[in-house]
Design a protein around this motif. Structure first.
Motif, PDB file in Angstrom:
ATOM      1  N   GLY A 180      35.057  83.500 -30.981  1.00  0.00           N
ATOM      2  CA  GLY A 180      35.860  82.619 -30.110  1.00  0.00           C
ATOM      3  C   GLY A 180      37.297  83.085 -30.240  1.00  0.00           C
ATOM      4  N   THR A 181      37.373  84.326 -30.710  1.00  0.00           N
ATOM      5  CA  THR A 181      39.017  85.033 -30.473  1.00  0.00           C
ATOM      6  C   THR A 181      39.203  85.881 -29.434  1.00  0.00           C
ATOM      7  OG1 THR A 181      38.859  84.603 -33.019  1.00  0.00           O
ATOM      8  CG2 THR A 181      40.456  85.957 -32.310  1.00  0.00           C
ATOM      9  N   ILE A 182      40.253  85.573 -28.909  1.00  0.00           N
ATOM     10  CA  ILE A 182      40.432  86.164 -27.481  1.00  0.00           C
ATOM     11  C   ILE A 182      41.033  87.730 -27.719  1.00  0.00           C
ATOM     12  CG2 ILE A 182      41.351  86.358 -25.428  1.00  0.00           C
ATOM     13  CD1 ILE A 182      39.485  84.045 -26.032  1.00  0.00           C
ATOM     14  N   LYS A 241      50.324  76.604 -33.480  1.00  0.00           N
ATOM     15  CA  LYS A 241      51.070  78.139 -33.324  1.00  0.00           C
ATOM     16  C   LYS A 241      50.115  78.994 -33.006  1.00  0.00           C
ATOM     17  CE  LYS A 241      55.591  78.800 -35.569  1.00  0.00           C
ATOM     18  NZ  LYS A 241      56.413  79.430 -36.275  1.00  0.00           N
ATOM     19  N   PRO A 242      50.385  80.046 -31.992  1.00  0.00           N
ATOM     20  CA  PRO A 242      49.458  80.963 -31.868  1.00  0.00           C
ATOM     21  C   PRO A 242      49.299  82.154 -32.714  1.00  0.00           C
ATOM     22  CG  PRO A 242      51.244  81.239 -30.268  1.00  0.00           C
ATOM     23  CD  PRO A 242      51.515  79.884 -30.893  1.00  0.00           C
ATOM     24  N   LEU A 243      48.031  82.600 -33.301  1.00  0.00           N
ATOM     25  CA  LEU A 243      47.899  83.289 -34.426  1.00  0.00           C
ATOM     26  C   LEU A 243      47.241  84.673 -34.131  1.00  0.00           C
ATOM     27  CD1 LEU A 243      47.952  83.992 -37.408  1.00  0.00           C
ATOM     28  CD2 LEU A 243      46.052  82.583 -37.744  1.00  0.00           C
ATOM     29  N   ILE A 244      47.895  85.767 -34.114  1.00  0.00           N
ATOM     30  CA  ILE A 244      47.167  86.960 -33.762  1.00  0.00           C
ATOM     31  C   ILE A 244      46.884  87.880 -34.970  1.00  0.00           C
ATOM     32  CG2 ILE A 244      47.773  89.078 -32.409  1.00  0.00           C
ATOM     33  CD1 ILE A 244      50.308  87.948 -31.386  1.00  0.00           C
ATOM     34  N   GLY A 245      45.588  88.141 -34.755  1.00  0.00           N
ATOM     35  CA  GLY A 245      44.882  88.859 -35.918  1.00  0.00           C
ATOM     36  C   GLY A 245      44.919  90.490 -35.569  1.00  0.00           C
ATOM     37  N   PHE A 246      45.035  91.345 -36.734  1.00  0.00           N
ATOM     38  CA  PHE A 246      45.131  92.786 -36.652  1.00  0.00           C
ATOM     39  C   PHE A 246      44.199  93.135 -37.681  1.00  0.00           C
ATOM     40  CE2 PHE A 246      46.508  97.050 -36.914  1.00  0.00           C
ATOM     41  CZ  PHE A 246      46.675  97.559 -35.744  1.00  0.00           C
ATOM     42  N   ILE A 247      43.033  93.718 -37.462  1.00  0.00           N
ATOM     43  CA  ILE A 247      42.235  94.218 -38.718  1.00  0.00           C
ATOM     44  C   ILE A 247      41.726  95.724 -38.228  1.00  0.00           C
ATOM     45  CG2 ILE A 247      40.557  94.033 -40.361  1.00  0.00           C
ATOM     46  CD1 ILE A 247      40.071  91.168 -39.267  1.00  0.00           C
ATOM     47  N   LEU A 256      37.921  88.373 -46.338  1.00  0.00           N
ATOM     48  CA  LEU A 256      39.164  88.242 -45.793  1.00  0.00           C
ATOM     49  C   LEU A 256      39.017  88.589 -44.284  1.00  0.00           C
ATOM     50  CD1 LEU A 256      42.173  87.048 -45.823  1.00  0.00           C
ATOM     51  CD2 LEU A 256      42.935  89.454 -46.385  1.00  0.00           C
ATOM     52  N   ALA A 257      38.516  89.662 -43.866  1.00  0.00           N
ATOM     53  CA  ALA A 257      38.297  89.903 -42.412  1.00  0.00           C
ATOM     54  C   ALA A 257      37.613  88.994 -41.548  1.00  0.00           C
ATOM     55  CB  ALA A 257      37.615  91.451 -42.378  1.00  0.00           C
ATOM     56  N   ASP A 258      36.535  88.342 -42.194  1.00  0.00           N
ATOM     57  CA  ASP A 258      35.745  87.593 -41.450  1.00  0.00           C
ATOM     58  C   ASP A 258      36.613  86.143 -41.316  1.00  0.00           C
ATOM     59  OD1 ASP A 258      33.690  88.903 -41.406  1.00  0.00           O
ATOM     60  OD2 ASP A 258      32.308  87.889 -42.981  1.00  0.00           O
ATOM     61  N   GLN A 259      37.390  85.775 -42.158  1.00  0.00           N
ATOM     62  CA  GLN A 259      38.387  84.791 -42.323  1.00  0.00           C
ATOM     63  C   GLN A 259      39.263  84.826 -40.880  1.00  0.00           C
ATOM     64  OE1 GLN A 259      39.326  84.198 -46.517  1.00  0.00           O
ATOM     65  NE2 GLN A 259      37.472  83.232 -46.819  1.00  0.00           N
ATOM     66  N   ILE A 260      39.833  85.997 -40.989  1.00  0.00           N
ATOM     67  CA  ILE A 260      40.959  86.211 -39.929  1.00  0.00           C
ATOM     68  C   ILE A 260      40.016  86.316 -38.494  1.00  0.00           C
ATOM     69  CG2 ILE A 260      42.531  88.016 -39.108  1.00  0.00           C
ATOM     70  CD1 ILE A 260      42.884  89.039 -42.046  1.00  0.00           C
ATOM     71  N   TYR A 261      39.092  87.000 -38.527  1.00  0.00           N
ATOM     72  CA  TYR A 261      38.469  86.811 -37.091  1.00  0.00           C
ATOM     73  C   TYR A 261      38.230  85.480 -36.612  1.00  0.00           C
ATOM     74  CZ  TYR A 261      37.116  91.885 -36.962  1.00  0.00           C
ATOM     75  OH  TYR A 261      37.117  93.161 -36.904  1.00  0.00           O
ATOM     76  N   ALA A 262      37.858  84.620 -37.716  1.00  0.00           N
ATOM     77  CA  ALA A 262      37.461  83.218 -37.091  1.00  0.00           C
ATOM     78  C   ALA A 262      38.580  82.415 -37.099  1.00  0.00           C
ATOM     79  CB  ALA A 262      36.724  82.586 -38.595  1.00  0.00           C
ATOM     80  N   GLY A 263      39.672  82.455 -37.918  1.00  0.00           N
ATOM     81  CA  GLY A 263      40.991  81.630 -37.808  1.00  0.00           C
ATOM     82  C   GLY A 263      42.047  82.231 -36.766  1.00  0.00           C
TER      83      GLY A 263
END
Ligand code: ADP
Length: 576
Positions: A396-398, A298-304, A365-372
């Motif tokens: 590697g997050t677009i 599933k595509p995962l979108i992050g927002f921090i 948590l921010a680092d983990q979100i950027y990476a995941g």
């Protein structure tokens, strides 16, 4: 030819790792090191807040202490220092001003930061470090260039020092009742009367920095241009247009050591370029940790982000259900305005498997979100530089961004024809444009060949401080220059320092009027155009008096001091 080493004093109200509320701390905490690597002697000075952790307070040694005057106040001024990562850091000590429960939210903050700005100038002859350039940042240090012009530059010790003022976010300006100009800063009345430090009837610290620094920078080239327009100018666009010749944009970098997917201990699985499967392991980990449905496909979108209007949250709100309908998971981390926090928390209940809303500040948590995450959303209304898209690249997050400020300068929209690009972007501040861009990104996510190419590409980008430090270095050299350059600069200085303009609306009118005819214009009409000023206006008129009417516009380059670059800038506003 090896360039001369310069002495730079970087002045900021916060710096990582001592005290941090926002991006300025990241910059003040990492740019000095990068400048040292460029060969300069760079030192940093910040206030000695009581919130600075004990481990640093204990390492500080006293440099000096004496009493000084802040207008009529007789006050204590202590200077302590320590060395961190090769940088000498000075701390301005005064318990009355900095032993507070809040860093910025104090009723007398105008006095706190007037004191800080003045203390930096007062300490110089005593600490044994005389900078070639004092580099001030944001409204808290806006009084420094003003004080310098008011009563320090005239003293022989200070006369060769240049000042740089960097705007990190024009929205926060430090606006106070006018009487503080005399009562706290103690500056001569003409600074207020001329309008140089006044905006909407208030004393404006940001404007003081803008008007009096030898050079003004901001943190991306696009933002440097945008803030000269009324849409982005936060009311100060006319002042920025007046300083257009001395205004430039230098993009921020990020610490490539701190944000390193190979070594960051906050990540469950470290990874390097090309190891996309390990990046996916981080995604699965964050899905598990935050209770999302675990599905590597599933595509995962992050927002921090800080949850404020600037960051485009009204767009997210407007099409929230449509974003969820793309089938992507959405992972949100941030704190800020209640309106946004409440909205997102309510949505959490509607999408338990695909939405995770985390209302807190959490660097790990921010680092983990950027990476995941697969994508990172930044639909900002304005963005001076933006660090999150640069951090995303590193992992590697677009990025999916609005084309504004630093986002515009760092994210190249993916182009299907050429296969080029480092992200997805939209131009208008419009919820449906954002939605379509997210949908487009999601559709490419499923084309694994293309997607993985983009991921690998962004991991190879270099947004470390190296390039930016080179640009600051060039700026410092230009400002302090060789003896001949210095003479030239002094010739120009009258234009910069004594640029007095009256009503605030005047600059506005000048910049929005039609083109001015150079054969008919008076000195004062010409001098009001951004980038011309009194000195050049007089030279243009002198030239016309001596040589008759201009027959072609390009003859302006024959006027003393008008080079190709200046001509390009001013010719747009002139006609024959
Ligand atoms: P701004 O300075 O306008 O807030 P930037 O993109 O320049 O925006 O920098 C924001 C920085 O703060 C980024 O490093 C981002 O990861 C971090 N950040 C913002 N909110 C949070 C949060 N709630 N928890 C952890 N880090 C955060």
């Amino acid at each position: 030819m090896k360039k001369e080493k310069k002495k730079i004093l970087f002045v900021a109200s916060e710096a990582d790792p001592f005290i941090k509320t926002g991006g300025l701390a990241d910059v003040a905490g990492s740019l000095p090191q990068a400048l040292i690597e460029e060969g300069h002697d760079v030192r940093l000075v910040i206030p000695q807040y009581k919130q600075i952790p004990e481990k640093y307070q204990q390492r500080m040694e006293s440099v000096c202490h004496f009493r000084t005057k802040l207008a009529w106040r007789d006050t204590y001024l202590g200077v302590n220092k320590l060395e961190e990562d090769g940088v000498t850091v000075y701390f301005i000590d005064n318990k009355h001003y900095f032993d507070r429960d809040s860093i910025y939210e104090n009723e007398d903050k105008h006095e706190q930061f007037a004191f800080f700005s003045q203390a930096v100038l007062d300490m110089l002859p005593v600490i044994g470090f005389k900078p070639d350039v004092i580099h001030a940042n944001d409204w808290q240090t806006g009084p420094l260039p003003l004080l310098f012009a008011d009563r320090y530059r005239q003293q022989s010790y200070y006369q060769d020092i240049k000042t740089v003022f960097t705007i990190h976010n024009l929205r926060y300006q430090g606006q106070f009742a006018g009487h503080a100009a005399g009562d706290v800063l103690g500056v001569a009345p003409h600074h207020w009367e001329s309008g140089n430090i006044r905006h909407n009837g208030l004393l404006n610290y940001m404007k003081s920095g803008i008007m009096y620094a030898d050079h003004v920078t901001t943190v991306s080239e696009s933002y440097a241009n945008e803030i000269q327009t009324s849409y982005f100018g936060e009311g100060l666009d006319y002042a920025l247009r007046l300083r257009a010749d001395d205004l430039s944009g230098i993009l921020n970098g990020i610490s490539y050591e701190k944000f390193d997917p190979e070594t960051n201990e906050n990540l469950p699985v470290s990874f390097s370029k090309g190891e996309i499967d390990k990046k996916i392991a981080n995604k699965v980990h964050i899905q598990q940790k935050l209770g999302l449905e675990v599905d590597a496909d599933k595509p995962l979108i992050g927002f921090i982000s800080r949850m404020v209007e600037q960051k485009g949250l009204d767009l997210v709100k407007a099409v929230f259900d449509d974003i969820m309908a793309t089938g992507a998971q959405f992972l949100i981390l941030g704190t800020g305005q209640r309106e946004y926090e409440e909205f997102l928390k309510a949505k959490q209940h509607e999408y338990p498997d695909n939405l995770s809303v985390n209302i807190k500040y959490d660097a790990q948590l921010a680092d983990q979100i950027y990476a995941g995450s697969d994508m990172f959303l930044m639909p900002s209304r304005f963005e001076p530089c933006g660090l999150s898209q640069l951090i995303s690249f590193r992992y590697g997050t677009i990025p999916v961004v609005r084309e504004t400020g630093g986002l515009n300068d760092t994210v190249v929209a993916y182009n299907e024809e050429t296969g080029e690009g480092t992200g997805f972007s939209f131009s208008n501040y419009n919820a449906h444009d954002m939605l379509h861009t997210i949908e487009r990104a999601v559709s490419f996510y499923y084309k694994k060949g293309i997607w993985n190419k983009i991921v690998n590409r962004v991991m190879n980008l270099d947004y470390s401080w190296h390039n930016s430090a080179k640009k600051y270095s060039e700026l410092y050299h230009e400002l302090t220059g060789s003896p001949e350059q210095k003479l030239l600069q002094q010739g120009d200085e009258s234009e910069v320092q004594v640029k007095i303009y009256q009503p605030e609306t005047k600059g506005e009118t000048a910049a929005t009027t039609d083109k001015i005819n150079i054969n008919q214009a008076s000195t004062s009409e010409l001098s009001e155009l951004p980038g011309i000023g009194n000195a050049y206006a007089e030279r243009i008129i002198d030239y016309r008096d001596q040589n008759g009417d201009f027959t072609k516009k390009s003859d302006l380059t024959k006027v003393k001091g008008i080079g190709k670059k200046k001509y390009q800038k001013i010719s747009k506003m002139l006609t024959l």
